[in-house]
Design a protein around this motif. Structure first.
Motif, PDB file in Angstrom:
ATOM      1  N   HIS A 266       0.814  -1.220   0.000  1.00  0.00           N
ATOM      2  CA  HIS A 266       0.000   0.000   0.000  1.00  0.00           C
ATOM      3  C   HIS A 266       0.852   1.276   0.000  1.00  0.00           C
ATOM      4  CE1 HIS A 266      -3.438   2.611   0.816  1.00  0.00           C
ATOM      5  NE2 HIS A 266      -2.744   3.152   1.792  1.00  0.00           N
ATOM      6  N   SER A 267       1.853   1.354   0.830  1.00  0.00           N
ATOM      7  CA  SER A 267       2.656   2.575   0.947  1.00  0.00           C
ATOM      8  C   SER A 267       3.623   2.767  -0.217  1.00  0.00           C
ATOM      9  CB  SER A 267       3.432   2.570   2.267  1.00  0.00           C
ATOM     10  OG  SER A 267       4.347   1.485   2.309  1.00  0.00           O
ATOM     11  N   TYR A 268       3.733   1.764  -1.093  1.00  0.00           N
ATOM     12  CA  TYR A 268       4.665   1.857  -2.224  1.00  0.00           C
ATOM     13  C   TYR A 268       3.956   2.084  -3.553  1.00  0.00           C
ATOM     14  CZ  TYR A 268       7.997  -0.159   1.076  1.00  0.00           C
ATOM     15  OH  TYR A 268       8.805  -0.389   2.169  1.00  0.00           O
ATOM     16  N   GLN A 269       2.627   2.029  -3.581  1.00  0.00           N
ATOM     17  CA  GLN A 269       1.907   2.015  -4.849  1.00  0.00           C
ATOM     18  C   GLN A 269       2.105   3.280  -5.674  1.00  0.00           C
ATOM     19  OE1 GLN A 269      -2.410   1.983  -4.377  1.00  0.00           O
ATOM     20  NE2 GLN A 269      -2.207   2.683  -2.280  1.00  0.00           N
ATOM     21  N   GLU A 270       2.407   4.410  -5.039  1.00  0.00           N
ATOM     22  CA  GLU A 270       2.631   5.643  -5.789  1.00  0.00           C
ATOM     23  C   GLU A 270       4.102   5.848  -6.136  1.00  0.00           C
ATOM     24  OE1 GLU A 270       0.892   8.909  -3.723  1.00  0.00           O
ATOM     25  OE2 GLU A 270      -1.148   8.100  -3.840  1.00  0.00           O
ATOM     26  N   LYS A 271       4.956   4.976  -5.634  1.00  0.00           N
ATOM     27  CA  LYS A 271       6.400   5.122  -5.862  1.00  0.00           C
ATOM     28  C   LYS A 271       6.928   4.151  -6.907  1.00  0.00           C
ATOM     29  CE  LYS A 271       6.994   6.122  -0.908  1.00  0.00           C
ATOM     30  NZ  LYS A 271       7.622   5.620   0.347  1.00  0.00           N
ATOM     31  N   ILE A 272       6.338   2.964  -6.949  1.00  0.00           N
ATOM     32  CA  ILE A 272       6.874   1.906  -7.802  1.00  0.00           C
ATOM     33  C   ILE A 272       5.906   1.609  -8.941  1.00  0.00           C
ATOM     34  CG2 ILE A 272       7.670  -0.483  -7.873  1.00  0.00           C
ATOM     35  CD1 ILE A 272       8.264  -0.284  -4.891  1.00  0.00           C
ATOM     36  N   PRO A 273       6.327   1.775 -10.184  1.00  0.00           N
ATOM     37  CA  PRO A 273       5.440   1.465 -11.323  1.00  0.00           C
ATOM     38  C   PRO A 273       5.090  -0.018 -11.373  1.00  0.00           C
ATOM     39  CG  PRO A 273       7.347   2.775 -12.016  1.00  0.00           C
ATOM     40  CD  PRO A 273       7.631   2.315 -10.625  1.00  0.00           C
ATOM     41  N   LEU A 274       3.850  -0.291 -11.754  1.00  0.00           N
ATOM     42  CA  LEU A 274       3.386  -1.668 -11.907  1.00  0.00           C
ATOM     43  C   LEU A 274       2.790  -1.848 -13.303  1.00  0.00           C
ATOM     44  CD1 LEU A 274       1.568  -2.305  -8.482  1.00  0.00           C
ATOM     45  CD2 LEU A 274       3.886  -3.004  -9.135  1.00  0.00           C
ATOM     46  N   PRO A 275       3.634  -1.894 -14.321  1.00  0.00           N
ATOM     47  CA  PRO A 275       3.093  -2.063 -15.681  1.00  0.00           C
ATOM     48  C   PRO A 275       2.438  -3.420 -15.857  1.00  0.00           C
ATOM     49  CG  PRO A 275       5.477  -2.332 -15.665  1.00  0.00           C
ATOM     50  CD  PRO A 275       5.103  -1.848 -14.302  1.00  0.00           C
ATOM     51  N   ILE A 276       1.531  -3.477 -16.824  1.00  0.00           N
ATOM     52  CA  ILE A 276       0.874  -4.715 -17.205  1.00  0.00           C
ATOM     53  C   ILE A 276       1.282  -5.016 -18.643  1.00  0.00           C
ATOM     54  CG2 ILE A 276      -1.345  -5.874 -17.576  1.00  0.00           C
ATOM     55  CD1 ILE A 276      -2.550  -3.984 -15.500  1.00  0.00           C
ATOM     56  N   PRO A 277       1.792  -6.211 -18.917  1.00  0.00           N
ATOM     57  CA  PRO A 277       2.225  -6.493 -20.292  1.00  0.00           C
ATOM     58  C   PRO A 277       1.062  -6.413 -21.264  1.00  0.00           C
ATOM     59  CG  PRO A 277       2.193  -8.502 -18.979  1.00  0.00           C
ATOM     60  CD  PRO A 277       1.974  -7.370 -18.027  1.00  0.00           C
ATOM     61  N   SER A 278       1.362  -5.965 -22.460  1.00  0.00           N
ATOM     62  CA  SER A 278       0.340  -5.946 -23.492  1.00  0.00           C
ATOM     63  C   SER A 278       0.015  -7.362 -23.911  1.00  0.00           C
ATOM     64  CB  SER A 278       0.830  -5.153 -24.711  1.00  0.00           C
ATOM     65  OG  SER A 278       1.875  -5.863 -25.364  1.00  0.00           O
ATOM     66  N   GLU A 279      -1.034  -7.514 -24.693  1.00  0.00           N
ATOM     67  CA  GLU A 279      -1.442  -8.854 -25.121  1.00  0.00           C
ATOM     68  C   GLU A 279      -0.331  -9.549 -25.881  1.00  0.00           C
ATOM     69  OE1 GLU A 279      -5.058 -11.078 -27.552  1.00  0.00           O
ATOM     70  OE2 GLU A 279      -5.135  -8.927 -27.170  1.00  0.00           O
ATOM     71  N   THR A 280       0.402  -8.811 -26.707  1.00  0.00           N
ATOM     72  CA  THR A 280       1.464  -9.434 -27.489  1.00  0.00           C
ATOM     73  C   THR A 280       2.678  -9.745 -26.626  1.00  0.00           C
ATOM     74  OG1 THR A 280       2.284  -7.228 -28.103  1.00  0.00           O
ATOM     75  CG2 THR A 280       0.780  -8.322 -29.622  1.00  0.00           C
ATOM     76  N   GLU A 281       2.842  -9.009 -25.501  1.00  0.00           N
ATOM     77  CA  GLU A 281       4.009  -9.225 -24.648  1.00  0.00           C
ATOM     78  C   GLU A 281       3.824 -10.378 -23.679  1.00  0.00           C
ATOM     79  OE1 GLU A 281       4.379  -5.520 -22.718  1.00  0.00           O
ATOM     80  OE2 GLU A 281       5.031  -4.454 -24.497  1.00  0.00           O
ATOM     81  N   GLY A 282       2.570 -10.620 -23.242  1.00  0.00           N
ATOM     82  CA  GLY A 282       2.442 -11.563 -22.151  1.00  0.00           C
ATOM     83  C   GLY A 282       1.329 -12.575 -22.235  1.00  0.00           C
TER      84      GLY A 282
ATOM     85  N   GLY B 168      -0.701 -15.618 -22.264  1.00  0.00           N
ATOM     86  CA  GLY B 168      -0.419 -17.039 -22.238  1.00  0.00           C
ATOM     87  C   GLY B 168       1.013 -17.400 -21.887  1.00  0.00           C
ATOM     88  N   ALA B 169       1.856 -16.399 -21.590  1.00  0.00           N
ATOM     89  CA  ALA B 169       3.258 -16.673 -21.302  1.00  0.00           C
ATOM     90  C   ALA B 169       3.454 -16.929 -19.816  1.00  0.00           C
ATOM     91  CB  ALA B 169       4.127 -15.499 -21.750  1.00  0.00           C
ATOM     92  N   GLY B 170       4.481 -17.682 -19.480  1.00  0.00           N
ATOM     93  CA  GLY B 170       4.839 -17.878 -18.086  1.00  0.00           C
ATOM     94  C   GLY B 170       5.568 -16.658 -17.544  1.00  0.00           C
ATOM     95  N   ALA B 171       5.948 -16.741 -16.266  1.00  0.00           N
ATOM     96  CA  ALA B 171       6.545 -15.593 -15.593  1.00  0.00           C
ATOM     97  C   ALA B 171       7.822 -15.101 -16.271  1.00  0.00           C
ATOM     98  CB  ALA B 171       6.823 -15.956 -14.136  1.00  0.00           C
TER      99      ALA B 171
ATOM    100  N   LEU C 231       8.492 -11.576 -18.442  1.00  0.00           N
ATOM    101  CA  LEU C 231       9.490 -10.587 -18.023  1.00  0.00           C
ATOM    102  C   LEU C 231      10.480 -10.279 -19.145  1.00  0.00           C
ATOM    103  CD1 LEU C 231      10.131 -12.011 -14.448  1.00  0.00           C
ATOM    104  CD2 LEU C 231       9.257  -9.716 -14.944  1.00  0.00           C
ATOM    105  N   LEU C 232      10.936 -11.305 -19.831  1.00  0.00           N
ATOM    106  CA  LEU C 232      11.898 -11.089 -20.918  1.00  0.00           C
ATOM    107  C   LEU C 232      11.268 -10.337 -22.084  1.00  0.00           C
ATOM    108  CD1 LEU C 232      13.773 -14.516 -20.903  1.00  0.00           C
ATOM    109  CD2 LEU C 232      14.742 -12.289 -20.336  1.00  0.00           C
ATOM    110  N   ARG C 233      10.034 -10.690 -22.421  1.00  0.00           N
ATOM    111  CA  ARG C 233       9.364  -9.983 -23.520  1.00  0.00           C
ATOM    112  C   ARG C 233       9.184  -8.513 -23.173  1.00  0.00           C
ATOM    113  NH1 ARG C 233       4.426 -13.814 -25.759  1.00  0.00           N
ATOM    114  NH2 ARG C 233       5.607 -15.763 -25.950  1.00  0.00           N
TER     115      ARG C 233
END
Length: 276
Positions: free
Chosen positions: A204-220, A222-225, A229-231
């Motif tokens: 909670h205290s980090y949510q405004e400090k650390i970005p949390l991107p979500i991979p696009s459909e082409t990046e992630g 059906g892919a594993g962890a 990350l590599l994509r």
């Protein structure tokens, strides 16, 4: 292996791609082992066993540490988490639940009977244990990998990404956590907007400090962890400046312990996908 002298294995699978911290070289197949090894050093010694809501790395780490101490581990998880743990060789007991309320009730019951429940989604102390091994990682990166400027980690409880942020950000590094896409789950990852505990949440205290991107459909999709990350890291203008934190990934060639720059070691065949 002690968390304070962990011989971190960093390899660049592709000559012009991101570097990878391979967490799967540790005994539990997870960097979580380092965090919980430190956590248990300060935990009560007279517990009956360990219990946690986990279907991935945390349960695996507690299972191994528990067996070393002669203590049982119970994982509280849903059916996919149960199946994932069984595939990964989890030896403890799994109690399958269908919702978080049920999971919390079970953990509380175990806790009242003398079991240790780390409460990984709300226990801010876990960030401090990540910082301790993160300092060792920082020294290695600054000495041997001066081109690295970005760290990308899968986002689960938030403890790993928050701990690394506290260690690396003061030295000018950018640290972020890659979230799971809605409807496209990755074992051990969560989507913070959909799955959080409000102001009680560890992150909670980090949510405004650390970005949390979500991979696009082409990046992630059906892919594993590790593949996700590599994509994502390869979308950077200079992917060679990115360090991917792979909790469970293992390089195929276990003899490799430092930089690999051969163009024959492409990102696809250079690792085994061991899901977080």
């Amino acid at each position: 292996m002690s968390a304070m002298d962990a011989p971190f294995t960093l390899i660049r699978p592709d000559e012009n791609g991101p570097a990878v911290l391979w967490g799967g070289v540790y005994e539990s197949g997870s960097l979580k082992y380092l965090t919980y090894e430190l956590f248990l050093e300060e935990a009560p010694k007279d517990v009956r066993g360990f219990v946690e809501i986990s279907g991935s790395s945390t349960a695996l780490a507690l299972d191994l540490l528990g067996r070393k101490k002669g203590l049982p581990t119970v994982a509280i998880t849903d059916a996919p988490g149960r199946d994932h743990l069984m595939r990964r060789g989890f030896r403890g007991e799994v109690q399958t639940i269908t919702n978080l309320d049920e999971a919390h009730r079970l953990c509380l019951q175990y806790e009242q009977e003398g079991w240790l429940w780390p409460r990984q989604f709300t226990n801010v102390a876990l960030v401090r244990y990540v910082e301790l091994w993160g300092l060792q990682l920082l020294r290695k990166v600054r000495k041997n990998w001066p081109e690295i400027r970005y760290l990308v980690c899968g986002f689960g409880t938030g403890a790993t990404v928050a701990g690394l942020y506290r260690v690396f950000a003061p030295f000018g590094y950018s640290v972020m956590g890659l979230q799971a896409r809605p409807g496209d789950p990755v074992p051990g990852w969560r989507n913070y907007a959909l799955q959080n505990l409000g102001d009680q949440d560890l992150f909670h205290s980090y949510q405004e400090k650390i970005p949390l991107p979500i991979p696009s459909e082409t990046e992630g999709s059906g892919a594993g962890a590790l593949d996700s990350l590599l994509r994502y890291a390869n979308t950077y203008a200079n992917p060679e400046q990115v360090l991917v934190i792979s909790h469970d990934g293992r390089p195929r060639d276990r003899g490799l312990s430092e930089r690999v720059t051969s163009t024959t070691a492409s990102a696809s065949p250079a690792y085994d996908e061991l899901r977080r």
